[in-house]
Design an enzyme around this catalytic site. Sequence first.
Site, PDB file in Angstrom:
ATOM      1  N   GLU A 106      40.090  47.579  40.751  1.00 47.33           N
ATOM      2  CA  GLU A 106      39.701  47.180  39.394  1.00 47.33           C
ATOM      3  C   GLU A 106      40.467  48.026  38.372  1.00 47.33           C
ATOM      4  O   GLU A 106      40.453  49.258  38.454  1.00 47.33           O
ATOM      5  CB  GLU A 106      38.200  47.388  39.182  1.00 47.33           C
ATOM      6  CG  GLU A 106      37.305  46.411  39.922  1.00 47.33           C
ATOM      7  CD  GLU A 106      37.119  45.078  39.189  1.00 47.33           C
ATOM      8  OE1 GLU A 106      37.686  44.915  38.083  1.00 47.33           O
ATOM      9  OE2 GLU A 106      36.403  44.217  39.731  1.00 47.33           O
ATOM     10  N   HIS A 112      42.660  38.310  41.550  1.00 49.75           N
ATOM     11  CA  HIS A 112      41.368  37.631  41.650  1.00 49.75           C
ATOM     12  C   HIS A 112      41.512  36.178  41.193  1.00 49.75           C
ATOM     13  O   HIS A 112      40.935  35.273  41.781  1.00 49.75           O
ATOM     14  CB  HIS A 112      40.329  38.369  40.796  1.00 49.75           C
ATOM     15  CG  HIS A 112      38.917  38.092  41.207  1.00 49.75           C
ATOM     16  ND1 HIS A 112      37.840  38.563  40.508  1.00 49.75           N
ATOM     17  CD2 HIS A 112      38.408  37.368  42.252  1.00 49.75           C
ATOM     18  CE1 HIS A 112      36.715  38.149  41.105  1.00 49.75           C
ATOM     19  NE2 HIS A 112      37.041  37.425  42.159  1.00 49.75           N
ATOM     20  N   ASP A 156      41.449  37.037  36.143  1.00 46.72           N
ATOM     21  CA  ASP A 156      41.905  38.421  36.110  1.00 46.72           C
ATOM     22  C   ASP A 156      42.853  38.726  37.260  1.00 46.72           C
ATOM     23  O   ASP A 156      42.728  38.122  38.327  1.00 46.72           O
ATOM     24  CB  ASP A 156      40.708  39.395  36.118  1.00 46.72           C
ATOM     25  CG  ASP A 156      39.819  39.272  37.357  1.00 46.72           C
ATOM     26  OD1 ASP A 156      39.401  38.147  37.685  1.00 46.72           O
ATOM     27  OD2 ASP A 156      39.559  40.297  38.009  1.00 46.72           O
TER      28      ASP A 156
HETATM   29 ZN   LIG Z   1      37.845  40.215  39.326  1.00 39.16          ZN
END
Ligand SMILES: [Zn+2]
Length: 275
Positions: free
Chosen positions: A140, A178, A188
């Site tokens: 992330e 993603h 994203d």
């Molecule tokens: Zn994501």
Amino acid sequence: MKYPFILALSLVIAVSGCSSNPYKRSNKMYKKQAKELVRTLLEVPAVQPYGGKTAAYPVATTNFNLRQPTSVIIHHTAMNSCESTVRAFTRPQSKVSAHYVICKDGTLHHMLNDYLRAWHAGVSRWGATADINAGSLGIELDNNGYEPFAEAQINSLLALLARLKSTYRIPAGAFISHADIAPGRKVDPNAHFPWKRLAAAGYGYWYDEPVSQPQPGSLDSYNALDGLRLIGYDTRDSAAAMSAFKLHFMPEDKSPVVDDRAKSIIINLVNKYKQ
Ligand SMILES: [Zn+2]
């Protein structure tokens, strides 16, 4: 004079080291949960009747190791601070996590052992694989969803990817986003993400430039969805698949229209990597 100074210094280190970590409780929970998994791993498979003749006794093989991650999924957090993301991943009720969180200043939080399954992909598909969380590492990047990615953050990401690629021998094509694995559901990392730069370093695919100009009409019969499927995209929603492809490979183009440029890029990628 020396000793009091050292004593004072160790006290400062000890105090700051202990009291400054606000995640002591979740770190403790992590260890407890990991220990429960260890108990599962220690069990020798029991003798069970599977329809045929039941074995007389359990027999365990001696030849095994841990399954390794086979892909890397890159995300943006869509949150306003790294701290908020890290905190969310320590709360059981959030039900989301990732192996790594990278802050804008390049700070890396390794939140989950690479061999364990994080909860970052959700309902996803890539090629024939539907349980993406089972074999992937989730990374992330702290980003609100609309802003460019900080240079320090990308540098930190590249250093991490180098380690993951060599440790687990993850192929270049298995570094994906993603949005790639969840067309129509996720967007994203955002259009600012430097996929071309990553591909040049060995992470993810990229096409040869300049893109060849096809003769007008020469690609009319080419089925772009077949190409997207070969690359790995879930094409059940054709417009969503094309949008996901464009976000990754043609981020300047916001339209899901299948034009000659998109077809040329798809053909190039398929010829380059899937033949
Ligand atoms: Zn994501």
